[in-house]
Design an enzyme around this catalytic site. Sequence first.
Site, PDB file in Angstrom:
ATOM      1  N   LYS A 160       0.840  -1.194   0.000  1.00 54.47           N
ATOM      2  CA  LYS A 160       0.000   0.000   0.000  1.00 54.47           C
ATOM      3  C   LYS A 160       0.874   1.243   0.000  1.00 54.47           C
ATOM      4  O   LYS A 160       1.835   1.350   0.764  1.00 54.47           O
ATOM      5  CB  LYS A 160      -0.908  -0.004   1.231  1.00 54.47           C
ATOM      6  CG  LYS A 160      -1.972   1.086   1.211  1.00 54.47           C
ATOM      7  CD  LYS A 160      -2.939   0.917   2.357  1.00 54.47           C
ATOM      8  CE  LYS A 160      -4.029   1.983   2.306  1.00 54.47           C
ATOM      9  NZ  LYS A 160      -5.011   1.823   3.414  1.00 54.47           N
ATOM     10  N   HIS A 230      -9.596 -10.058   5.965  1.00 53.59           N
ATOM     11  CA  HIS A 230      -8.806  -9.039   6.661  1.00 53.59           C
ATOM     12  C   HIS A 230      -8.790  -9.281   8.172  1.00 53.59           C
ATOM     13  O   HIS A 230      -7.917  -8.774   8.879  1.00 53.59           O
ATOM     14  CB  HIS A 230      -9.368  -7.653   6.347  1.00 53.59           C
ATOM     15  CG  HIS A 230      -8.390  -6.532   6.559  1.00 53.59           C
ATOM     16  ND1 HIS A 230      -7.357  -6.273   5.685  1.00 53.59           N
ATOM     17  CD2 HIS A 230      -8.275  -5.617   7.555  1.00 53.59           C
ATOM     18  CE1 HIS A 230      -6.654  -5.238   6.124  1.00 53.59           C
ATOM     19  NE2 HIS A 230      -7.187  -4.827   7.261  1.00 53.59           N
ATOM     20  N   HIS A 256       2.105   0.160   8.182  1.00 49.49           N
ATOM     21  CA  HIS A 256       1.337   1.360   8.477  1.00 49.49           C
ATOM     22  C   HIS A 256       2.224   2.600   8.356  1.00 49.49           C
ATOM     23  O   HIS A 256       3.366   2.595   8.826  1.00 49.49           O
ATOM     24  CB  HIS A 256       0.750   1.308   9.886  1.00 49.49           C
ATOM     25  CG  HIS A 256      -0.421   0.387  10.021  1.00 49.49           C
ATOM     26  ND1 HIS A 256      -0.903  -0.052  11.231  1.00 49.49           N
ATOM     27  CD2 HIS A 256      -1.217  -0.180   9.072  1.00 49.49           C
ATOM     28  CE1 HIS A 256      -1.941  -0.857  11.032  1.00 49.49           C
ATOM     29  NE2 HIS A 256      -2.153  -0.950   9.733  1.00 49.49           N
TER      30      HIS A 256
END
Length: 306
Positions: A160, A230, A256
Site C-alpha cells: 500500500k 482481513h 502502516h
Amino acid sequence: MTPLRQRMIDAMVLRGFRPRTQESYLRAVAQMARHYRRTPELITDQEVQAYLLHLVRERHLARSSVNQASSAVRFLVCEVLGQNERRQRIPMGHTPQRLPDVLSRAEVAAVLAAPMSMKARTLLMTAYASGLRVSELCQLRGCDIDSSPDRMCIHVIAGKGGHDRYSLLSPELLEQLRLYWRQCRRTAQAEDWLFPARLNPSQHLDTRSAGRYFYAARNAAGIAKVGGIHTLRHCFATHLLEAGVDLNSISQLLGHAKLSTTSRYLRMARPGHSAGDSALALLAHLPKVEPEAPSSPPTPPRPPLH
C-alpha cells in the site's frame, strides 16, 4: 473513452495510485454522472452534495463508501479540472471508528483446520502468520519467500502506497509453504505467482477468491463472528501485541504509515498471553487441531521451495 476519463486516469497514474484505487475512483465518478445523466464537468457543488445525501439516505451506503465517492469527486474537481477552490464544498463525513471482531487463537486454529485445499490452507496460514493485506498476499511470488536461515522473511513488493517492506516468515509457515510448493507448484519457477489463478496460472489469484477461501473455512469451523479475510490481519496484530511485541515493530510489519493507525489494536488486545522468546511465531502458539483433508485425492510430491 472520453477525454475527461483519460485525463483522470493519467492524473492518477502520475500520482502513483494503485489500480484498485483507480478503478474505485472511476466507478464512483461514473455512477454520479449516470445519476444526473450528464458529464461530471457540468455537475455543480450543490448537486454533488445532493448525490452524497442520496447515497446515505436512499442507498444506505456505509460512511466509508460515501467518503470514497467524495474523495473521487474531489480528485476530479481539484486535480483534474484544476478547481481547487471547490474542495471544501465537497464534504467528507466523519467515519465511526468501530473495532473489528478478532478471533481467539482457538478460533484461528479451527479456521485453519477446516476442510479445504492445500492452496487455500496455505494462503490462510500465510495471511495470519505474516499479517499481509489480501492484495499483497495474492501478489506474492515464489522468489519473495526468503528462507535463508539468517534472513527468514517475506518480501512485500509495492505494498500500500507503493512501499516495499519485510514481514515475518516463521519456521512453521516455511514448512507449510514448502509442502504446498512440492504438492501444488511442481513446474513453477521462482518468479511465478505463489498463489496463481485457477483458470489462468499466468495471473495471480484475485482477492475475491482469497476472501471466499476464508468465508468457507470460517463457516465450516462454525464461527459466527463477522468479517472477511482481513480479520486474519487484525488477529496477527492483536495476538502479537498480546504476546508482548512492541507497537512500533507491529506497525512496521503491517506497513502502516502512522503509528496512530496501529494504536487502535491497544483497545483490542487482552493482556495475559505470554509467549516468551517466540512471540513472533504465531502458528506455534495455536491450539493443536488436526487439519481436515478435502475430498479430492492427494497430489504427487513436488520439488521443495528454495
